[in-house]
Design an enzyme around this catalytic site. Structure first.
Site, PDB file in Angstrom:
ATOM      1  CB  SER A  38      42.580  35.785  46.105  1.00  0.00           C
ATOM      2  OG  SER A  38      41.278  36.081  45.721  1.00  0.00           O
ATOM      3  CE  LYS A  66      42.154  37.273  51.537  1.00  0.00           C
ATOM      4  NZ  LYS A  66      42.182  36.497  50.284  1.00  0.00           N
ATOM      5  CB  SER A  82      39.702  38.188  47.673  1.00  0.00           C
ATOM      6  OG  SER A  82      40.511  37.099  48.103  1.00  0.00           O
TER       7      SER A  82
HETATM    8  N1  GLN Z   1      38.523  36.446  41.764  1.00  0.00           N
HETATM    9  C1  GLN Z   1      38.258  35.077  41.998  1.00  0.00           C
HETATM   10  C2  GLN Z   1      36.870  34.927  42.599  1.00  0.00           C
HETATM   11  O1  GLN Z   1      36.214  35.896  42.709  1.00  0.00           O
HETATM   12  C3  GLN Z   1      39.307  34.467  42.870  1.00  0.00           C
HETATM   13  C4  GLN Z   1      39.138  34.754  44.294  1.00  0.00           C
HETATM   14  C5  GLN Z   1      40.136  34.038  45.167  1.00  0.00           C
HETATM   15  O2  GLN Z   1      41.152  33.535  44.707  1.00  0.00           O
HETATM   16  N2  GLN Z   1      39.821  33.986  46.445  1.00  0.00           N
HETATM   17  O3  GLN Z   1      36.438  33.869  42.937  1.00  0.00           O
END
Ligand code: GLN
Length: 483
Positions: free
Chosen positions: A176, A75, A152
């Site tokens: 995410s 990632k 994400s």
């Molecule tokens: N969707 C969540 C956010 O927007 C989690 C994102 C994540 O785990 N990096 O913060």
């Protein structure tokens, strides 16, 4: 050979049925053919082939490491020395890190071949991958409509689902790893907070961020998890815990285990199909000898608002470093202040700016006590909620998401509705607990759905044990049999 498991690839390489260079070429080819998915921000073909050549030498000399020659994707949240690392942001579009993150470094030391850096929501803020400066990722499960991959870690999820790599890293702050894994029909494992070092991971919300694994099977996830786990003196929050052989837990019996089903995870508006799969998952585990117990986690409903106070607060502080002075994007200005202003206005996307504004507001003198301190208190209550549930049960079974992947263009437009997507993943993040999402089936529209298991701190072995039993019972179809 691109759909083989890590174990099978390892065997093939050691028995010299194919070389690491051949294997790497197959994956690079597939990445090229699936460019339209936009799963990668950067592909490092030459570096990957060089690394594969070295793997072939080590294999020939009998010096193969644990992941020798296995092509993986990283990632774009993990700093990779000499390879551009953007965190999905224009702010870091030109950033080439001078050092390696611990997690990616451990993978390289174990002989893995890094194929490239995967697409993601900007600074990991989002649930769709649509906040990426590099454009959204297309979920490979889409047939007629283009679906989001989730976020994400959407690029990693799509790449793993489409077999553009053997497995990938993700990062999980509030879901995410688990949410995109559920949307793309793969396994996503978020370890306990502190299990993996955060050194060299672009910071979003430091008290929540944790590296994780995206893989096509629970066994593959277990293999990669062992490599990336462990104490690191460069991250004061990494834990001095023994790293067990996670793979040994795959397929172990669940007889006698107590599996909790929390009633608060039945929320308004969740799809009926996910409720049915949830019941089916519980039935699978009951058939395998586990006992299903209803439990209550009364503070669950406060998890989302708590997360959306704590995460933006930490983000606003962490992202203060992007000022156009030391590294990354810089816009011109006639004064220093104007340069700061222009850099941060142009360099950050809309969602990131929204979070910085929320966080700055919440941390400001008059509101700190009313919002931030209160959120920390609720965080404690949520932790205690889990602790009392785990006096009655060994593990919890819940849905990963309230719905399957939505079509691009049909995603909720107002941010609060979008944040509801994280309703089942943030509680474990707030409590620092480990969780795994396992694909459980396809809904009527042929879109994947996942179930999540959550257990006590540093008990990833149990996640793997129960997850593998669920995986075996679910018989989730392979992407190529469906699309
Ligand atoms: N969707 C969540 C956010 O927007 C989690 C994102 C994540 O785990 N990096 O913060």
């Amino acid at each position: 050979m691109h759909r083989l498991s890590i174990g099978e690839l390892r065997q093939g390489l050691l028995k010299k049925e194919f070389t690491a260079v051949e294997l790497t070429r197959v994956f690079l080819d597939r990445i090229e053919k699936n460019k339209h998915l936009n799963a990668f921000i950067t592909v490092c073909a030459d570096m990957a082939l060089d690394a594969a050549k070295q793997s072939d030498c080590r294999i020939a000399e009998g010096r193969a490491e644990e992941l020798e020659g296995i092509p993986l994707a990283i990632k774009d949240m993990f700093l990779t020395k000499g390879i551009r690392t953007t965190a999905g942001s224009k702010m870091l579009n030109n950033f080439i890190p001078p050092y390696e993150s611990t997690v990616s470094g451990k993978l390289l030391e174990a002989g893995a071949v890094c194929l490239g850096k995967t697409n993601m929501d900007e600074f990991a803020m989002g649930s769709t991958n649509l906040t990426s400066y590099y454009g959204g990722v297309i979920n490979p499960w889409s047939s007629e409509k283009k679906l989001v991959s989730g976020g994400s870690s959407g690029g990693s999820a799509a790449a793993v689902a489409m077999s553009l790599c053997a497995a990938a890293t993700g990062s999980d702050t509030g879901g995410s790893v688990r949410q995109p894994a559920a949307f793309c029909g793969i396994v996503g494992l978020k370890p306990t907070y502190g299990r993996c070092s955060r050194y060299g991971m672009v910071a979003f919300a430091s008290s929540l961020d944790q590296a994780g694994v995206m893989a096509r099977s629970v066994r593959d996830a277990a293999i990669v998890l062992r490599v990336i786990s462990g104490y690191d003196n460069r991250d004061s929050t990494s834990a001095k815990e023994v790293v067990p052989d996670f793979e040994a837990s795959v397929g172990q019996s669940v007889r006698g285990l107590r599996v909790g089903v929390p009633r608060e995870y039945r929320v308004d508006g969740m799809s009926e199909e996910i409720v049915r799969f949830w019941e089916k998952g519980a039935a699978f585990l009951r058939d395998a000898g586990a006992e299903i117990v209803e439990v209550s986690l009364p503070y669950t409903k406060y998890a989302l608002p708590t997360y959306y106070v704590i995460a933006p607060s930490e983000a606003s502080s962490n992202l203060a470093r992007y000022d156009g002075v030391r590294y990354g994007f810089r816009a011109n200005g006639i004064s220093l202040n104007e340069m700061y202003e222009n850099t941060r206005s142009d360099g950050f996307g809309e969602e990131v700016k929204r979070r910085i504004l929320i966080g700055t507001y919440v941390l400001s003198a008059g509101y700190y006590g009313a919002y931030y301190i209160r959120a920390l208190k609720v965080r404690k209550l949520i932790r205690q909620d889990f602790a009392s549930a785990f006096q009655k049960v060994d593990i919890l079974l819940v849905p990963t998401t309230p719905s399957s992947a939505f079509a691009i263009g049909e995603e909720p437009k107002d941010p609060v509705t979008m944040y509801l997507n994280d309703v089942f993943t943030v509680p474990a993040s707030i409590a620092g607990l480990p969780g795994i999402s396992v694909p459980i089936g396809l809904d009527e529209q042929q879109r994947p759905l996942g179930l999540q298991l959550i257990t006590t701190h540093f008990n990833e072995e149990l996640l793997i044990r129960v997850g593998s039993v669920l995986e075996e019972a679910a018989c989730f179809p392979c992407l190529k049999d469906v699309v």
